[in-house]
Design a protein around this motif. Structure first.
Motif, PDB file in Angstrom:
ATOM      1  N   THR A 563      43.249  43.315  50.129  1.00 51.85           N
ATOM      2  CA  THR A 563      44.312  44.303  50.013  1.00 51.85           C
ATOM      3  C   THR A 563      43.754  45.710  50.197  1.00 51.85           C
ATOM      4  O   THR A 563      42.574  45.955  49.916  1.00 51.85           O
ATOM      5  CB  THR A 563      45.011  44.209  48.644  1.00 51.85           C
ATOM      6  N   ILE A 564      44.608  46.608  50.679  1.00 55.20           N
ATOM      7  CA  ILE A 564      44.234  48.015  50.771  1.00 55.20           C
ATOM      8  C   ILE A 564      45.057  48.861  49.793  1.00 55.20           C
ATOM      9  O   ILE A 564      45.075  50.081  49.877  1.00 55.20           O
ATOM     10  CB  ILE A 564      44.412  48.552  52.207  1.00 55.20           C
ATOM     11  N   GLN A 565      45.732  48.194  48.864  1.00 59.25           N
ATOM     12  CA  GLN A 565      46.546  48.892  47.863  1.00 59.25           C
ATOM     13  C   GLN A 565      45.693  49.878  47.074  1.00 59.25           C
ATOM     14  O   GLN A 565      44.582  49.552  46.648  1.00 59.25           O
ATOM     15  CB  GLN A 565      47.152  47.867  46.900  1.00 59.25           C
ATOM     16  N   TRP A 566      46.206  51.106  46.904  1.00 62.17           N
ATOM     17  CA  TRP A 566      45.490  52.075  46.073  1.00 62.17           C
ATOM     18  C   TRP A 566      45.279  51.487  44.681  1.00 62.17           C
ATOM     19  O   TRP A 566      46.179  50.887  44.093  1.00 62.17           O
ATOM     20  CB  TRP A 566      46.284  53.374  45.953  1.00 62.17           C
ATOM     21  N   GLY A 567      44.098  51.669  44.136  1.00 66.53           N
ATOM     22  CA  GLY A 567      43.782  51.188  42.797  1.00 66.53           C
ATOM     23  C   GLY A 567      43.227  49.779  42.769  1.00 66.53           C
ATOM     24  O   GLY A 567      42.859  49.275  41.715  1.00 66.53           O
ATOM     25  N   SER A 568      43.155  49.129  43.925  1.00 68.33           N
ATOM     26  CA  SER A 568      42.641  47.761  43.985  1.00 68.33           C
ATOM     27  C   SER A 568      41.244  47.736  44.580  1.00 68.33           C
ATOM     28  O   SER A 568      40.900  48.536  45.442  1.00 68.33           O
ATOM     29  CB  SER A 568      43.560  46.879  44.835  1.00 68.33           C
ATOM     30  N   SER A 569      40.427  46.789  44.110  1.00 69.19           N
ATOM     31  CA  SER A 569      39.099  46.569  44.680  1.00 69.19           C
ATOM     32  C   SER A 569      39.002  45.089  45.034  1.00 69.19           C
ATOM     33  O   SER A 569      38.764  44.247  44.160  1.00 69.19           O
ATOM     34  CB  SER A 569      38.004  46.954  43.672  1.00 69.19           C
ATOM     35  N   PRO A 570      39.194  44.739  46.308  1.00 71.83           N
ATOM     36  CA  PRO A 570      39.325  43.331  46.683  1.00 71.83           C
ATOM     37  C   PRO A 570      38.014  42.596  46.920  1.00 71.83           C
ATOM     38  O   PRO A 570      38.022  41.384  47.145  1.00 71.83           O
ATOM     39  CB  PRO A 570      40.105  43.429  47.997  1.00 71.83           C
ATOM     40  N   TRP A 571      36.886  43.309  46.870  1.00 71.16           N
ATOM     41  CA  TRP A 571      35.668  42.740  47.423  1.00 71.16           C
ATOM     42  C   TRP A 571      35.149  41.503  46.687  1.00 71.16           C
ATOM     43  O   TRP A 571      34.570  40.612  47.309  1.00 71.16           O
ATOM     44  CB  TRP A 571      34.580  43.810  47.501  1.00 71.16           C
ATOM     45  N   ASN A 572      35.344  41.411  45.396  1.00 70.55           N
ATOM     46  CA  ASN A 572      34.845  40.218  44.699  1.00 70.55           C
ATOM     47  C   ASN A 572      35.781  39.018  44.868  1.00 70.55           C
ATOM     48  O   ASN A 572      35.395  37.883  44.600  1.00 70.55           O
ATOM     49  CB  ASN A 572      34.642  40.513  43.209  1.00 70.55           C
ATOM     50  N   GLU A 573      37.023  39.262  45.360  1.00 69.84           N
ATOM     51  CA  GLU A 573      37.997  38.176  45.513  1.00 69.84           C
ATOM     52  C   GLU A 573      38.172  37.723  46.955  1.00 69.84           C
ATOM     53  O   GLU A 573      38.683  36.628  47.208  1.00 69.84           O
ATOM     54  CB  GLU A 573      39.361  38.627  44.977  1.00 69.84           C
ATOM     55  N   VAL A 574      37.748  38.542  47.923  1.00 66.62           N
ATOM     56  CA  VAL A 574      38.003  38.228  49.325  1.00 66.62           C
ATOM     57  C   VAL A 574      37.273  36.942  49.732  1.00 66.62           C
ATOM     58  O   VAL A 574      36.143  36.685  49.315  1.00 66.62           O
ATOM     59  CB  VAL A 574      37.594  39.404  50.237  1.00 66.62           C
ATOM     60  N   GLU A 575      37.972  36.113  50.544  1.00 74.87           N
ATOM     61  CA  GLU A 575      37.409  34.843  51.017  1.00 74.87           C
ATOM     62  C   GLU A 575      37.753  34.649  52.488  1.00 74.87           C
ATOM     63  O   GLU A 575      38.591  35.367  53.052  1.00 74.87           O
ATOM     64  CB  GLU A 575      37.984  33.674  50.205  1.00 74.87           C
ATOM     65  N   LEU A 576      37.113  33.658  53.090  1.00 79.68           N
ATOM     66  CA  LEU A 576      37.357  33.306  54.486  1.00 79.68           C
ATOM     67  C   LEU A 576      37.823  31.856  54.562  1.00 79.68           C
ATOM     68  O   LEU A 576      37.309  30.987  53.837  1.00 79.68           O
ATOM     69  CB  LEU A 576      36.094  33.504  55.313  1.00 79.68           C
ATOM     70  N   THR A 577      38.774  31.596  55.446  1.00 79.70           N
ATOM     71  CA  THR A 577      39.349  30.249  55.537  1.00 79.70           C
ATOM     72  C   THR A 577      38.972  29.530  56.824  1.00 79.70           C
ATOM     73  O   THR A 577      39.542  28.481  57.149  1.00 79.70           O
ATOM     74  CB  THR A 577      40.887  30.323  55.423  1.00 79.70           C
ATOM     75  N   ALA A 578      38.025  30.094  57.563  1.00 83.11           N
ATOM     76  CA  ALA A 578      37.508  29.441  58.772  1.00 83.11           C
ATOM     77  C   ALA A 578      36.038  29.800  58.915  1.00 83.11           C
ATOM     78  O   ALA A 578      35.608  30.879  58.494  1.00 83.11           O
ATOM     79  CB  ALA A 578      38.294  29.869  60.008  1.00 83.11           C
ATOM     80  N   LYS A 579      35.276  28.903  59.500  1.00 84.11           N
ATOM     81  CA  LYS A 579      33.839  29.131  59.661  1.00 84.11           C
ATOM     82  C   LYS A 579      33.568  30.148  60.759  1.00 84.11           C
ATOM     83  O   LYS A 579      34.404  30.422  61.610  1.00 84.11           O
ATOM     84  CB  LYS A 579      33.128  27.811  59.969  1.00 84.11           C
ATOM     85  N   ASP A 580      32.339  30.687  60.768  1.00 88.32           N
ATOM     86  CA  ASP A 580      31.942  31.693  61.759  1.00 88.32           C
ATOM     87  C   ASP A 580      31.954  31.087  63.168  1.00 88.32           C
ATOM     88  O   ASP A 580      31.677  29.901  63.342  1.00 88.32           O
ATOM     89  CB  ASP A 580      30.534  32.208  61.447  1.00 88.32           C
TER      90      ASP A 580
END
Length: 580
Positions: A563-580
């Motif tokens: 998310t880019i919502q002001w007040g949010s820090s997504p980095w510890n929750e962000v995930e990927l659903t497909a391999k590189d």
């Protein structure tokens, strides 16, 4: 404080010859703020981030010392503010530390949560908070972040001036290894409950890691440039100077180890980012140029996130210099641009609506005050800025004694040849065209304007000139990202290094002080103070707002929980659903 100084210039050609006000700006679009990917996450994939810029990053990876937004972009996955905030920028208790204010005692009490650690496993302590103030206030660091606002902390000025070896207003009641700090202020300020207010820091610095480095060498040290230490979700594990950063998960992160174990962030030029997205080389693209939005808005495999930005583009009229020894801006009454009629005429000559409508439809709108509409409580929507009006511009110059010669160009009021030097920056597909459009518009009112150095300037070169007040420019176009507390003190006050126009006025001092006065603890009084300041600034026109912005971020469809919502820090929750 100021989040950063950055310019993502956009430019275009304007064909209008109108001598009256131009049409209204296009209404800005709305975009989603977060991904909606519901697929299962995969393990072992690397999140690839593009930071779009045509210059290498500086690499000052320290929250007390950095100046430009690109360094901030690269720090974002690793650095984290001490305090949590709401989407409206108000402090809450969800961050690494809490902060509470006592208006009667004139204090703020900061308490660090017990499990907050640096990425080397050492706990974040009271001394780390106190040391951040030492870095900012010590003369040897020469950081732009030492401002008049911070001098509201008791003893900070005395430490800066070498009269004291400690900062009396930064108290550690449980000792240096404790987790509590009490800040003592000279005055309580109305913006204290809002993040980015500039009156205190929202960061800590690892004293145990940096203490052996002399302050004078801190910004260039390996501890800052090669192996910086933060308490956020990631570790900057490999830095290729100016080019890229690799990140690994911080196993000591206080919220728990992040879900994605590896990240990379790379500088990608404006000319190659679109092809990079089409080839799916990047999962997230930060600082995207908007002058070529049509070339990537429908790129397959991505969702465009967007929000009303805190940044704006502006034109500054250079009327003085920064006195580093005294820590003040000094105005030159004989400066070429120290003529209100000349400044206003140059502003009325520009066809900003046409530029924004044609080249940034839905993404930028013409600036009308120096408080953007994102700050709905304080933005004065009754002000109309400087709409195109060639007739009015010519009359202003005629009445002020700028006479036209046979060649069609004007002399100054003393009858001398007038050449105005314009500093602008390379970047984006249309930067050159917009600079030339400005010059052609100014020619229509008889002003001879030439580019500084005869060309657009590279980012670092541009800011070297602006910050050091070189003698080869009179007018400049730049942009910056504002703090989430809209007080203009750290941008425009007499003591603000970021006041790049270098204007100073007793009237302005009073107006800006009123915004942050104890009287403005009353919300209605503060709103009126903001309105009075905006009206004065637009009339004096030392700084003209050019564009309000919508920030857009392409995000790959394989990204989850971002998310880019002001007040949010997504980095510890962000995930990927497909391999590189």
């Amino acid at each position: 404080m100021v989040a950063a100084l950055t310019v993502l210039l956009a430019a275009c050609g304007s064909k209008s010859n109108s001598s009256s006000s131009s049409s209204s700006s296009t209404k800005q679009q709305t975009f989603p703020l977060a991904t909606t990917n519901k697929k299962a996450a995969v393990k072992g994939a690397t999140l690839n981030i593009a930071v779009v810029d045509d210059s290498p990053f500086k690499g000052v990876f320290n929250e007390e010392l950095y100046d430009d937004a690109y360094d901030a972009d690269f720090m974002t996955p690793a650095a984290e503010s001490l305090f949590g905030t709401t989407s409206g920028f108000k402090f809450n208790d969800k961050g690494a530390a809490s902060i509470k204010f006592d208006n009667d005692k004139k204090t703020a009490t900061i308490e660090i949560k017990k499990n907050v650690k640096w990425s080397d496993g050492k706990p974040v302590t009271a001394k780390d908070i106190e040391y951040a103030y030492e870095i900012v206030a010590n003369k040897d660091t020469s950081t732009s972040r030492y401002t008049g606002s911070l001098q509201n902390i008791e003893g900070l000025s005395e430490y800066h001036d070498g009269k004291s070896k400690t900062i009396s207003g930064v108290e550690m009641p449980d000792g240096a290894d404790g987790q509590k700090v009490i800040l003592h202020f000279k005055q309580m300020k109305p913006g204290f409950t809002q993040s980015g207010n500039g009156y205190f820091l929202e960061s800590a610095a690892p004293y145990h890691y940096l203490k052996s480095v002399p302050f004078k060498k801190l910004a260039s040290s390996d501890q800052v440039r090669k192996s910086p230490l933060f308490f956020g979700p990631y570790v900057m594990s490999k830095i290729v100077p100016g080019q890229s950063v690799a990140y690994t998960a911080n196993k000591y992160y206080w919220k728990g180890e992040p879900k994605t174990k590896k990240l990379t962030a790379s500088v990608v030029s404006t000319s190659s980012i679109v092809s990079g997205l089409k080839n799916k080389k990047y999962d997230i693209a930060m600082e995207m140029p908007t002058d070529n939005y049509s070339s990537y808005k429908n790129v397959k495999g991505y969702k465009i996130l967007g929000k009303e930005d805190l940044s704006y583009t502006y034109i500054g009229f250079h009327v003085g210099k920064w006195d580093a020894k005294k820590g003040v801006n000094v105005m030159d009454k004989n400066a070429k641009m120290n003529n209100k009629s000349l400044r206003q005429a140059m502003s009325y000559a520009l066809n900003l609506d046409e530029i924004n409508n044609k080249f940034y439809p839905g993404l930028r709108s013409t600036g009308t005050t120096l408080i953007p509409p994102v700050f709905k409580e304080f933005h004065d929507s009754s002000l109309k800025g400087y709409p195109l009006n060639i007739k009015k511009a010519n009359k202003l110059l005629d009445d002020a004694g700028y006479k036209k010669g046979k060649d069609g160009y004007r002399t100054d009021p003393n009858g001398k040849k007038l050449t105005i030097r314009f500093a602008s920056m390379a970047g984006g597909d249309s930067a050159t065209a917009i600079a030339q459009d400005y010059i052609q518009q100014w020619k229509k009112i008889g002003l001879r304007v030439k580019l500084t150095s005869g060309r657009l300037l590279e980012f670092q070169n541009f800011y070297d000139k602006i910050q050091n007040d070189t003698n080869d420019y009179d007018v400049f176009q730049a942009a910056w990202s504002l703090s989430s507390e809209p007080s203009p003190a750290d941008l425009f006050s007499e003591q603000a290094p970021y006041n790049f126009s270098r204007f100073v006025s007793k009237k302005h001092n009073k107006l800006i002080a009123d915004i942050d006065s104890e009287a403005s603890l009353n919300a209605d009084h503060r709103k009126k103070a903001f309105y009075a300041w905006q009206k004065w600034m637009m009339d004096q026109d030392y700084v003209e707002p050019v564009q309000y912005r919508t920030n857009v971020t392409p995000v790959s469809n394989r990204v989850k929980n971002f998310t880019i919502q002001w007040g949010s820090s997504p980095w510890n929750e962000v995930e990927l659903t497909a391999k590189d």
